[in-house]
Design a protein around this motif. Sequence first.
Motif, mmCIF file in Angstrom:
data_model
loop_
_atom_site.group_PDB
_atom_site.id
_atom_site.type_symbol
_atom_site.label_atom_id
_atom_site.label_comp_id
_atom_site.label_asym_id
_atom_site.label_seq_id
_atom_site.Cartn_x
_atom_site.Cartn_y
_atom_site.Cartn_z
ATOM 1 N N LEU A 181 0.868 4.006 -3.031
ATOM 2 C CA LEU A 181 0.538 5.383 -2.633
ATOM 3 C C LEU A 181 1.645 6.367 -3.053
ATOM 4 O O LEU A 181 1.370 7.436 -3.598
ATOM 5 C CB LEU A 181 0.343 5.370 -1.123
ATOM 6 N N LEU A 185 -5.707 0.402 -0.408
ATOM 7 C CA LEU A 185 -5.752 -0.742 0.509
ATOM 8 C C LEU A 185 -6.390 -1.950 -0.169
ATOM 9 O O LEU A 185 -5.857 -3.056 -0.146
ATOM 10 C CB LEU A 185 -6.535 -0.392 1.784
ATOM 11 N N SER A 243 -11.067 7.037 3.149
ATOM 12 C CA SER A 243 -9.846 6.776 3.882
ATOM 13 C C SER A 243 -9.975 5.552 4.786
ATOM 14 O O SER A 243 -9.246 5.414 5.764
ATOM 15 C CB SER A 243 -9.467 7.998 4.710
ATOM 16 N N TRP A 288 -3.630 0.728 8.834
ATOM 17 C CA TRP A 288 -2.520 0.651 7.888
ATOM 18 C C TRP A 288 -1.322 1.456 8.398
ATOM 19 O O TRP A 288 -0.187 0.998 8.382
ATOM 20 C CB TRP A 288 -2.953 1.176 6.505
ATOM 21 N N ARG A 289 -1.595 2.682 8.916
ATOM 22 C CA ARG A 289 -0.498 3.544 9.339
ATOM 23 C C ARG A 289 0.229 2.926 10.543
ATOM 24 O O ARG A 289 1.457 2.995 10.647
ATOM 25 C CB ARG A 289 -1.031 4.939 9.682
ATOM 26 N N VAL A 301 0.845 -1.198 0.000
ATOM 27 C CA VAL A 301 0.000 0.000 0.000
ATOM 28 C C VAL A 301 0.886 1.257 0.000
ATOM 29 O O VAL A 301 0.647 2.210 -0.749
ATOM 30 C CB VAL A 301 -0.947 -0.004 1.222
ATOM 31 N N ALA A 302 1.946 1.237 0.820
ATOM 32 C CA ALA A 302 2.842 2.394 0.883
ATOM 33 C C ALA A 302 3.469 2.680 -0.477
ATOM 34 O O ALA A 302 3.554 3.833 -0.916
ATOM 35 C CB ALA A 302 3.932 2.145 1.928
ATOM 36 N N SER A 321 -9.205 2.550 -4.053
ATOM 37 C CA SER A 321 -8.633 2.327 -2.737
ATOM 38 C C SER A 321 -7.303 1.599 -2.858
ATOM 39 O O SER A 321 -7.222 0.503 -3.404
ATOM 40 C CB SER A 321 -9.610 1.499 -1.898
ATOM 41 N N TYR A 375 -3.241 8.345 0.450
ATOM 42 C CA TYR A 375 -3.973 7.111 0.721
ATOM 43 C C TYR A 375 -5.392 7.208 0.177
ATOM 44 O O TYR A 375 -5.881 6.303 -0.485
ATOM 45 C CB TYR A 375 -4.005 6.887 2.233
ATOM 46 N N SER A 376 -6.031 8.330 0.433
ATOM 47 C CA SER A 376 -7.437 8.457 0.049
ATOM 48 C C SER A 376 -7.611 8.745 -1.432
ATOM 49 O O SER A 376 -8.582 8.310 -2.033
ATOM 50 C CB SER A 376 -8.109 9.586 0.839
ATOM 51 N N PHE A 394 -7.244 3.528 7.138
ATOM 52 C CA PHE A 394 -6.009 4.329 7.206
ATOM 53 C C PHE A 394 -5.254 4.151 8.524
ATOM 54 O O PHE A 394 -4.040 3.948 8.537
ATOM 55 C CB PHE A 394 -6.344 5.810 6.979
#
Length: 436
Positions: free
Chosen positions: A65, A247, A406, A412-413, A61-62, A245, A400-401, A409
């Motif tokens: 993004l 994610l 979101s 995930w963070r 995901v990172a 998304s 992310y969004s 979030f």
Amino acid sequence: MSGGSRGSWSGHAGFILAAAGSAVGLGNVWRFPYSTSQNGGGAFVLVYIAAVLAVGVPIMVAEVLLGRSTQRNPVGALRALAPGGGWPLVGMLGVVAGFVILSYYGVVAGWTFDYLFMSLTGTLQSGASMQSVFESLTGSPLRQICWQAVFMLATVAVVARGVEAGIERASKVLMPLLVAFLLVLLGYALTSEKAAEGLSFFLTPRFTDLGWDGVLAALGQAFFSLSLGMGAMITYGSYLDNEYSVLRSGCLIASMDTLIAVLSGLVIFPLVFSFGLDSTVYGPGLVFVVVPEALLRMPASAMLSTLFFALLLFAALTSAISLLEVVVAFLIDEFGWSRSSAAWGAGGLIFALGIPSAMSGDFLGWADRLASEVMLPVGGLLIALFVGWKLPVERALAGYSGAGGSGGFTLWRLCVRFVAPVAVVVILLQKIGLFG
Ligand code: PHE
């Protein structure tokens, strides 16, 4: 669409297909079963799956993004978000990893080419034992270099034409076909004589057989198989627009990839035991010995082995494309090279770098471990630290969004800030013996 003249995917499905095409490759069908066999079986599989969930998905995901919010190659992406610091070097590490991985990946993909050719000409069916077939191939540097060259030419030819042409359309048909083929093999494997023993090896965790070496191998396998830690997903994310998304995309790609790896294991290990083979002695040859051995016992075996190696070759090609694309995107964005000179120049150099791997299996193994157990985990760690700690939370949230919601979030963070970095650091430190 957002990619402009850099090219872009035909929407979300195109991105998912390309990213899954990058993830699904020799890592799943060749490397995963062979790593599993060398690290004791079930416990390795368990740690692998935990690594995918706790480390792989958050870093995936990172990366997506980072690519999507900057529309740049890995070096440019980090420079755009943190100008003036040392962070772009993380992108450089990824570009170097691309060189290292593709150098030997091309050799293994070349084996696939050779097996395809042997299936087509009937040599594979000529009665020799599959172990001697594999040994005669890996004992011949020239033969391997020729096939490696053919494979690299194919990879360069696709990358030189750009991301959108052809890859997506072919993936749409061939990836489901690979899964279908594995399911057919699975039916055969599960009804073979000693299937239960194979399944028990693959699925019963015996942690005494694993050790920290095995844990690091499982972590490295997760990075390798998901194409993480070197910017491939940053690069592919850079061609994605921002409605979807990240994610959900990450979870989808990771589950497809893991499914295919597990499927390969479920096929290989029952066969290994039923054929009375000792999986630990084959090393990197495992799939190339065991699967043809099974195919030979089936009706229409020449046709089946042709199909199998063609599908595996295609899976390898879509992964190799993403490896080369990292280097090419970097040369285009940072040095203004044309796409075709970047692809031919980098492809040629990588081919030359791969020659030692074609000449020595030990060298190949060494390059493979350097990449998967050092470069990718370190690269992934730095990417997690960058996104989790360096990037201001508002920017992370905005990236992310995108234009969507979101959801997820916070969780995930938490994973990118704490879970993933701590896991990677602990495992790396264990490996070098820092915890005694
Ligand atoms: N994930 C690919 C495979 O499983 C290999 C790969 C690694 C591709 C790193 C890109 C980046 O075969």
